[in-house]
Design a protein around this motif. Structure first.
Motif, PDB file in Angstrom:
ATOM      1  N   PHE A  54      -0.086  -0.763  -4.892  1.00  0.00           N
ATOM      2  CA  PHE A  54      -1.451  -1.268  -4.818  1.00  0.00           C
ATOM      3  C   PHE A  54      -2.324  -0.327  -4.000  1.00  0.00           C
ATOM      4  O   PHE A  54      -1.852   0.357  -3.087  1.00  0.00           O
ATOM      5  CB  PHE A  54      -1.480  -2.670  -4.201  1.00  0.00           C
ATOM      6  CG  PHE A  54      -0.888  -3.729  -5.092  1.00  0.00           C
ATOM      7  CD1 PHE A  54      -1.678  -4.445  -5.976  1.00  0.00           C
ATOM      8  CD2 PHE A  54       0.475  -3.992  -5.055  1.00  0.00           C
ATOM      9  CE1 PHE A  54      -1.121  -5.411  -6.808  1.00  0.00           C
ATOM     10  CE2 PHE A  54       1.045  -4.949  -5.887  1.00  0.00           C
ATOM     11  CZ  PHE A  54       0.235  -5.659  -6.760  1.00  0.00           C
ATOM     12  N   VAL A  55      -3.615  -0.316  -4.335  1.00  0.00           N
ATOM     13  CA  VAL A  55      -4.615   0.516  -3.666  1.00  0.00           C
ATOM     14  C   VAL A  55      -5.581  -0.397  -2.920  1.00  0.00           C
ATOM     15  O   VAL A  55      -5.959  -1.463  -3.429  1.00  0.00           O
ATOM     16  CB  VAL A  55      -5.399   1.358  -4.702  1.00  0.00           C
ATOM     17  CG1 VAL A  55      -6.450   2.221  -4.016  1.00  0.00           C
ATOM     18  CG2 VAL A  55      -4.440   2.222  -5.514  1.00  0.00           C
ATOM     19  N   LYS A  64      -8.732  -2.043  -1.960  1.00  0.00           N
ATOM     20  CA  LYS A  64     -10.025  -2.233  -2.618  1.00  0.00           C
ATOM     21  C   LYS A  64     -11.116  -2.528  -1.600  1.00  0.00           C
ATOM     22  O   LYS A  64     -12.213  -1.971  -1.650  1.00  0.00           O
ATOM     23  CB  LYS A  64      -9.925  -3.374  -3.632  1.00  0.00           C
ATOM     24  CG  LYS A  64     -11.237  -3.714  -4.334  1.00  0.00           C
ATOM     25  CD  LYS A  64     -11.711  -2.573  -5.209  1.00  0.00           C
ATOM     26  CE  LYS A  64     -12.954  -2.983  -6.003  1.00  0.00           C
ATOM     27  NZ  LYS A  64     -13.471  -1.863  -6.829  1.00  0.00           N
ATOM     28  N   SER A 114       4.915  -7.133  -3.305  1.00  0.00           N
ATOM     29  CA  SER A 114       4.395  -6.010  -4.082  1.00  0.00           C
ATOM     30  C   SER A 114       4.907  -5.999  -5.523  1.00  0.00           C
ATOM     31  O   SER A 114       4.288  -5.398  -6.392  1.00  0.00           O
ATOM     32  CB  SER A 114       4.742  -4.684  -3.395  1.00  0.00           C
ATOM     33  OG  SER A 114       6.145  -4.497  -3.330  1.00  0.00           O
ATOM     34  N   LEU A 152       0.793  -1.228   0.000  1.00  0.00           N
ATOM     35  CA  LEU A 152       0.000   0.000   0.000  1.00  0.00           C
ATOM     36  C   LEU A 152       0.829   1.284   0.000  1.00  0.00           C
ATOM     37  O   LEU A 152       0.367   2.319  -0.486  1.00  0.00           O
ATOM     38  CB  LEU A 152      -0.921   0.024   1.221  1.00  0.00           C
ATOM     39  CG  LEU A 152      -2.041  -1.018   1.266  1.00  0.00           C
ATOM     40  CD1 LEU A 152      -2.748  -0.952   2.610  1.00  0.00           C
ATOM     41  CD2 LEU A 152      -3.022  -0.794   0.128  1.00  0.00           C
ATOM     42  N   ARG A 164      -4.095  -3.291  -8.257  1.00  0.00           N
ATOM     43  CA  ARG A 164      -3.023  -2.577  -8.951  1.00  0.00           C
ATOM     44  C   ARG A 164      -3.306  -1.080  -9.033  1.00  0.00           C
ATOM     45  O   ARG A 164      -4.395  -0.653  -9.394  1.00  0.00           O
ATOM     46  CB  ARG A 164      -2.860  -3.158 -10.356  1.00  0.00           C
ATOM     47  CG  ARG A 164      -1.636  -2.693 -11.120  1.00  0.00           C
ATOM     48  CD  ARG A 164      -1.575  -3.394 -12.471  1.00  0.00           C
ATOM     49  NE  ARG A 164      -0.286  -3.173 -13.097  1.00  0.00           N
ATOM     50  CZ  ARG A 164      -0.006  -2.120 -13.854  1.00  0.00           C
ATOM     51  NH1 ARG A 164      -0.933  -1.192 -14.069  1.00  0.00           N
ATOM     52  NH2 ARG A 164       1.190  -1.986 -14.391  1.00  0.00           N
ATOM     53  N   ASN A 165      -2.303  -0.281  -8.672  1.00  0.00           N
ATOM     54  CA  ASN A 165      -2.400   1.172  -8.768  1.00  0.00           C
ATOM     55  C   ASN A 165      -2.117   1.574 -10.214  1.00  0.00           C
ATOM     56  O   ASN A 165      -0.978   1.495 -10.678  1.00  0.00           O
ATOM     57  CB  ASN A 165      -1.381   1.823  -7.824  1.00  0.00           C
ATOM     58  CG  ASN A 165      -1.383   3.334  -7.891  1.00  0.00           C
ATOM     59  OD1 ASN A 165      -2.173   3.944  -8.618  1.00  0.00           O
ATOM     60  ND2 ASN A 165      -0.488   3.956  -7.127  1.00  0.00           N
ATOM     61  N   SER A 209      -4.253   5.611   2.743  1.00  0.00           N
ATOM     62  CA  SER A 209      -3.896   6.108   1.413  1.00  0.00           C
ATOM     63  C   SER A 209      -2.400   6.369   1.360  1.00  0.00           C
ATOM     64  O   SER A 209      -1.881   7.218   2.080  1.00  0.00           O
ATOM     65  CB  SER A 209      -4.666   7.405   1.109  1.00  0.00           C
ATOM     66  OG  SER A 209      -4.304   7.914  -0.151  1.00  0.00           O
ATOM     67  N   ASN A 219      -1.881   4.340 -11.545  1.00  0.00           N
ATOM     68  CA  ASN A 219      -1.095   5.577 -11.658  1.00  0.00           C
ATOM     69  C   ASN A 219       0.246   5.483 -10.945  1.00  0.00           C
ATOM     70  O   ASN A 219       0.818   6.509 -10.569  1.00  0.00           O
ATOM     71  CB  ASN A 219      -1.905   6.750 -11.086  1.00  0.00           C
ATOM     72  CG  ASN A 219      -3.243   6.907 -11.784  1.00  0.00           C
ATOM     73  OD1 ASN A 219      -3.313   6.938 -13.016  1.00  0.00           O
ATOM     74  ND2 ASN A 219      -4.316   6.997 -11.002  1.00  0.00           N
ATOM     75  N   TYR A 220       0.736   4.255 -10.759  1.00  0.00           N
ATOM     76  CA  TYR A 220       1.980   4.090  -9.997  1.00  0.00           C
ATOM     77  C   TYR A 220       3.152   4.741 -10.730  1.00  0.00           C
ATOM     78  O   TYR A 220       3.268   4.653 -11.952  1.00  0.00           O
ATOM     79  CB  TYR A 220       2.249   2.601  -9.776  1.00  0.00           C
ATOM     80  CG  TYR A 220       3.305   2.330  -8.733  1.00  0.00           C
ATOM     81  CD1 TYR A 220       3.298   2.991  -7.507  1.00  0.00           C
ATOM     82  CD2 TYR A 220       4.316   1.411  -8.979  1.00  0.00           C
ATOM     83  CE1 TYR A 220       4.259   2.735  -6.550  1.00  0.00           C
ATOM     84  CE2 TYR A 220       5.286   1.145  -8.016  1.00  0.00           C
ATOM     85  CZ  TYR A 220       5.256   1.816  -6.812  1.00  0.00           C
ATOM     86  OH  TYR A 220       6.221   1.571  -5.860  1.00  0.00           O
ATOM     87  N   THR A 279       1.280   5.920  -1.503  1.00  0.00           N
ATOM     88  CA  THR A 279       1.676   6.088  -2.907  1.00  0.00           C
ATOM     89  C   THR A 279       2.068   4.747  -3.513  1.00  0.00           C
ATOM     90  O   THR A 279       2.628   4.687  -4.598  1.00  0.00           O
ATOM     91  CB  THR A 279       2.886   7.037  -3.032  1.00  0.00           C
ATOM     92  OG1 THR A 279       4.010   6.430  -2.362  1.00  0.00           O
ATOM     93  CG2 THR A 279       2.611   8.399  -2.424  1.00  0.00           C
ATOM     94  N   HIS A 302      -2.850   7.800  -3.341  1.00  0.00           N
ATOM     95  CA  HIS A 302      -4.006   7.116  -3.904  1.00  0.00           C
ATOM     96  C   HIS A 302      -5.246   8.002  -3.936  1.00  0.00           C
ATOM     97  O   HIS A 302      -6.142   7.788  -4.770  1.00  0.00           O
ATOM     98  CB  HIS A 302      -4.310   5.845  -3.109  1.00  0.00           C
ATOM     99  CG  HIS A 302      -3.197   4.850  -3.125  1.00  0.00           C
ATOM    100  ND1 HIS A 302      -3.040   3.878  -2.162  1.00  0.00           N
ATOM    101  CD2 HIS A 302      -2.156   4.672  -3.990  1.00  0.00           C
ATOM    102  CE1 HIS A 302      -1.973   3.148  -2.430  1.00  0.00           C
ATOM    103  NE2 HIS A 302      -1.414   3.608  -3.522  1.00  0.00           N
TER     104      HIS A 302
END
Length: 515
Positions: free
Chosen positions: A202-203, A205, A510, A70, A216-217, A197, A219-220, A199, A111
């Motif tokens: 992963f975000v 869910k 990750s 995360l 999966r993020n 939240s 905008n990573y 950077t 995020h």
């Protein structure tokens, strides 16, 4: 290695082929293609209570594993343990190693869409350090005076004492190191603890009961990463249940340790599985509460330590896989001591010490409410019974051990010194007078001076000598005792690739992928 000269009978074609082969050997074989997509399920040791340091205080090993997905930290570590860029692109230090300047990666977003910058790094530090917040996490960053945001992409750490390994210390995804979104904390209030939240790759869910799903993020900042679409984290406190979930296909990777040696040996013999092993620094330990009887008397503490046969204990509870620990540093540490002052296994001397104490020795000790916890408790119980001490086993839920330990609601508690690049943060926190993490309640001016001195020099030989002296003092006073060194394990399906060394016991999936 140099290419061949081409002399003798070799044709130019053969020479070119041999040259290409040698170059390939020097550079390494071509990297295996990292496939995109897929989901893995990870079996954790413990349930997770949250990610807000002000709420949870200190992350445990399960918390670290999810935090690695995360959140990001300023630095990472390569396979050799050296610091590598993450949110920080580069860093420099002052001549005395007391000021470190980090240049941050531009264009990174949390995020929740808010910008990552130097102000966010400073905000995270200040929030943990603020005395009004009373965060147990604060003592682990006591060596940092302040953090300044010079501009959006420049952050400066001002240290109380020199630290030549600060970049490595900032790498693990601990409660102190991960960077959380200030705007999300403000907006979500008490709900933030289970709605974090960062950077990271992963975000979050969903978090239903004890099951955490991260996706999966898109905008990573690290293009092409992560590889997986989704990770499911599921606590499976029972070791046999974890291994069974791996065999049945319910899980793809599980945390494990040497106490489950039968599972590790089975996995090593199974071509469908892969065992990831890492020998770290630190140790598995127990702390005595020196503020209450009978552990307010050093003779009792010494006697109990001298009654422990660690080799027999390893054989009984870990099939001989667990490596006895005689100091808090371990084989994986750069601290090497020719004399660590460890008390010898000597049951006759233990009986003499208890006889000199002159009163019955009876106490209660905490162990985890698992078959492993009971087995360890029973082995120690027998060692101590043989020298005339009576120990009652109190089995408690593992998640309750940390708060009870910090509240000093114990006579003897299990603990762990985890694998870190430098011993200072944990040793200072665990043994310096006034630290909320000094579980034993032991206070000694000489030990305080040693701990303070150990962190104020950049000379590694001097620091090594200091930490050996600290270890000798702790051993002789039997404040804590060490059972086994830290060896970390993860068992995964063979198709799970990209699992890095388990630094600090953290299984970081990750950047994993499925073959």
């Amino acid at each position: 290695m140099h290419p061949p000269t081409g002399r003798g009978r070799s044709s130019s074609r053969t020479g070119r082929w041999l040259f290409a082969l040698l170059v390939a050997m020097c550079l390494g074989a071509p990297a295996v293609a990292q496939k995109q997509g897929g989901t893995i399920t990870v079996g954790l040791e413990l349930d997770i209570t949250g990610f807000d340091p002000l709420k949870v205080g200190v992350y445990d090993t399960s918390g670290f594993m999810v935090a690695a997905a995360l959140f990001d930290t300023l630095t990472g570590r390569d396979a050799q343990g050296k610091a590598t860029p993450r949110l920080a692109l580069s860093w420099t230090h002052s001549e005395d190693y007391k000021t470190w300047t980090f240049r941050l990666r531009p264009g990174v977003k949390f995020h929740d869409g808010s910008p990552f910058n130097a102000q966010a790094v400073k905000w995270n530090f200040d929030r943990q350090k603020d005395p009004a917040n009373k965060c147990r996490c604060a003592f682990y960053i006591a060596f940092v005076n302040s953090v300044d945001a010079v501009d959006d992409l420049t952050v400066v750490y001002h240290l109380k004492d020199p630290s030549i390994m600060l970049p490595e210390l900032l790498a693990p995804p601990t409660q102190n190191n991960v960077v959380q979104s200030p705007s999300a904390v403000a907006a979500r209030g008490d709900d933030y603890n289970r709605n974090p939240s960062g950077t990271g790759p992963f975000v979050l869910k969903s978090w239903t009961g004890d099951r955490i799903v991260v996706e999966r993020n898109p905008n990573y900042w690290n293009a092409g990463h992560p590889h997986l679409d989704r990770i499911v984290f599921k606590p499976l406190p029972d070791a046999q249940s974890r291994f069974a979930s791996l065999q049945s296909g319910e899980a793809d990777l599980v945390w494990d340790d040497e106490y489950d040696y039968d599972n590790i040996l089975k996995a090593k013999a199974d071509k469908r599985l892969a065992v990831h092993t890492y020998v770290g620094s630190g140790a598995q330990v127990y702390a005595f509460n020196t503020k209450i009887a009978p552990f307010d008397d050093v003779r009792v503490r010494q006697a109990l330590v001298m009654a422990i046969d660690r080799k027999k204990m390893s054989q009984a509870v870990a099939g001989g896989l667990a490596r006895p620990a005689l100091n808090p540093y371990g084989d994986g540490s750069w601290v090497k001591c020719s004399d660590d002052g460890a008390l010898p296994y000597d049951p006759a001397k233990a009986r003499e010490l208890l006889k000199a104490y002159g009163k019955p020795v009876a106490f209660k000790a905490m162990f985890t409410a698992t078959p492993r916890g009971r087995a360890i408790g029973q082995v120690l119980q027998q060692f101590w019974k043989q020298v005339g001490a009576t120990m009652e086993i109190e089995q408690v839920d593992q998640a309750s051990i940390v708060p009870r330990a910090f509240q000093r609601q114990f006579q003897m508690t299990p603990w762990r010194i985890i694998d870190l690049a430098d011993p200072d943060p944990q040793m200072f926190a665990s043994f310096h007078t006034g630290s909320p993490a000094a579980l034993a309640g032991y206070s000694n001016a000489d030990l305080d001076r040693m701990l303070e001195r150990a962190r104020v020099t950049a000379d590694m030989r001097s620091r090594n000598a200091d930490y050996c002296e600290i270890g000798r003092h702790i051993n002789q006073q039997a404040i804590w005792f060490w059972t086994f060194q830290n060896t970390y394990y993860a068992i995964a399906k063979a198709k799970v690739k990209g699992v890095p060394p388990l630094f600090s016991g953290i299984i970081d999936v990750s950047d994993a992928w499925l073959e």
